[in-house]
Design a protein around this motif. Structure first.
Motif, PDB file in Angstrom:
ATOM      1  N   VAL A   1      13.941 -15.827  13.681  1.00  0.00           N
ATOM      2  CA  VAL A   1      13.470 -17.090  14.172  1.00  0.00           C
ATOM      3  C   VAL A   1      12.277 -17.964  14.310  1.00  0.00           C
ATOM      4  O   VAL A   1      11.396 -18.331  13.085  1.00  0.00           O
ATOM      5  CB  VAL A   1      15.169 -18.000  14.369  1.00  0.00           C
ATOM      6  N   PHE A   2      11.378 -17.284  14.864  1.00  0.00           N
ATOM      7  CA  PHE A   2      10.784 -18.154  15.635  1.00  0.00           C
ATOM      8  C   PHE A   2       9.154 -17.563  14.865  1.00  0.00           C
ATOM      9  O   PHE A   2       9.488 -16.284  14.805  1.00  0.00           O
ATOM     10  CB  PHE A   2      10.947 -17.736  17.083  1.00  0.00           C
ATOM     11  N   ARG A   3       8.429 -18.648  15.482  1.00  0.00           N
ATOM     12  CA  ARG A   3       7.311 -18.157  14.920  1.00  0.00           C
ATOM     13  C   ARG A   3       6.305 -18.554  16.239  1.00  0.00           C
ATOM     14  O   ARG A   3       6.477 -19.781  16.689  1.00  0.00           O
ATOM     15  CB  ARG A   3       6.218 -19.194  13.807  1.00  0.00           C
ATOM     16  N   PHE A   4       4.582 -17.806  15.883  1.00  0.00           N
ATOM     17  CA  PHE A   4       3.894 -18.352  17.455  1.00  0.00           C
ATOM     18  C   PHE A   4       2.627 -18.291  17.105  1.00  0.00           C
ATOM     19  O   PHE A   4       2.200 -17.848  16.218  1.00  0.00           O
ATOM     20  CB  PHE A   4       4.710 -17.073  18.494  1.00  0.00           C
ATOM     21  N   ALA A   5       1.988 -19.250  17.825  1.00  0.00           N
ATOM     22  CA  ALA A   5       0.908 -19.674  17.511  1.00  0.00           C
ATOM     23  C   ALA A   5       0.545 -19.889  19.167  1.00  0.00           C
ATOM     24  O   ALA A   5       1.025 -20.468  19.766  1.00  0.00           O
ATOM     25  CB  ALA A   5       0.527 -20.944  16.775  1.00  0.00           C
ATOM     26  N   PRO A   6      -1.253 -19.656  20.032  1.00  0.00           N
ATOM     27  CA  PRO A   6      -1.942 -19.832  20.798  1.00  0.00           C
ATOM     28  C   PRO A   6      -2.196 -21.659  20.571  1.00  0.00           C
ATOM     29  O   PRO A   6      -2.415 -22.158  19.306  1.00  0.00           O
ATOM     30  CB  PRO A   6      -3.220 -19.381  20.368  1.00  0.00           C
ATOM     31  N   LEU A   7      -1.912 -22.422  21.371  1.00  0.00           N
ATOM     32  CA  LEU A   7      -1.755 -23.618  21.688  1.00  0.00           C
ATOM     33  C   LEU A   7      -3.676 -23.998  21.399  1.00  0.00           C
ATOM     34  O   LEU A   7      -3.561 -25.075  20.344  1.00  0.00           O
ATOM     35  CB  LEU A   7      -1.985 -24.287  23.409  1.00  0.00           C
ATOM     36  N   ASP A   8      -4.450 -22.940  21.250  1.00  0.00           N
ATOM     37  CA  ASP A   8      -6.168 -23.682  20.916  1.00  0.00           C
ATOM     38  C   ASP A   8      -6.006 -23.033  19.516  1.00  0.00           C
ATOM     39  O   ASP A   8      -7.436 -22.968  19.416  1.00  0.00           O
ATOM     40  CB  ASP A   8      -6.513 -23.130  22.360  1.00  0.00           C
ATOM     41  N   SER A   9      -5.661 -22.230  19.044  1.00  0.00           N
ATOM     42  CA  SER A   9      -5.220 -21.876  18.056  1.00  0.00           C
ATOM     43  C   SER A   9      -5.983 -22.502  16.969  1.00  0.00           C
ATOM     44  O   SER A   9      -5.206 -24.254  16.611  1.00  0.00           O
ATOM     45  CB  SER A   9      -4.488 -20.921  16.914  1.00  0.00           C
TER      46      SER A   9
END
Length: 150
Positions: A44-52
């Motif tokens: 279900v989850f996707r991920f991304a760095p805060l500073d991307s």
């Protein structure tokens, strides 16, 4: 990096796939992402760095600061959630027994967030940090909407 004319949120759909935004240089955060991938069998989850670019665009969309962030952020169909609220909402969608952590929502938010803030304050001292956001292994990389990590 994403082209200036390209919307970084083109492939992002928080309604179907909630996005977990995290500190890309934090070792604790990277361990948490690996944990989430292992315990999210449905993917279900996707991920991304805060500073991307994806992270910054989602933060801007929800009127949140885009610099100096000390919180995980979950962006889902209900909006953006910070600190312990984000962590508990993520836990609720994990495989059993981890979904039982959702019951901790009965603890007052001030107390939950105080504990969260304490961990956040010392995370680099205890777990260390990277010089830059690492490229995740292929099994995890497919869960990042930002393909520029390759």
């Amino acid at each position: 990096m994403a082209d200036a004319d390209t919307d970084p949120l083109t492939d992002v759909d928080p309604d179907r796939h909630p996005v977990v935004l995290f500190d890309g240089v934090c070792n604790l955060c990277h361990g948490a992402i690996r944990f989430l991938v292992r315990h999210d069998d449905a993917g279900v989850f996707r991920f991304a760095p805060l500073d991307s670019p994806v992270g910054r665009a989602l933060l801007e969309r929800h009127d949140l600061p885009t610099a100096d962030y000390d919180s995980v952020v979950l962006v889902d169909a209900a909006g953006a959630h910070l600190k312990s609220a984000a962590a508990l909402r993520v836990a609720r969608r994990l495989d059993s027994p981890w979904d039982l952590a959702w019951t901790l929502r009965v603890v007052p938010r001030r107390i939950r967030d105080a504990v969260y803030d304490l961990v956040a304050e010392y995370r680099y001292d205890v777990f260390g940090r990277k010089d830059a956001c690492e490229v995740p292994e292929p099994k995890v990389r497919e869960r990042f909407p930002e393909r520029t990590l390759e």
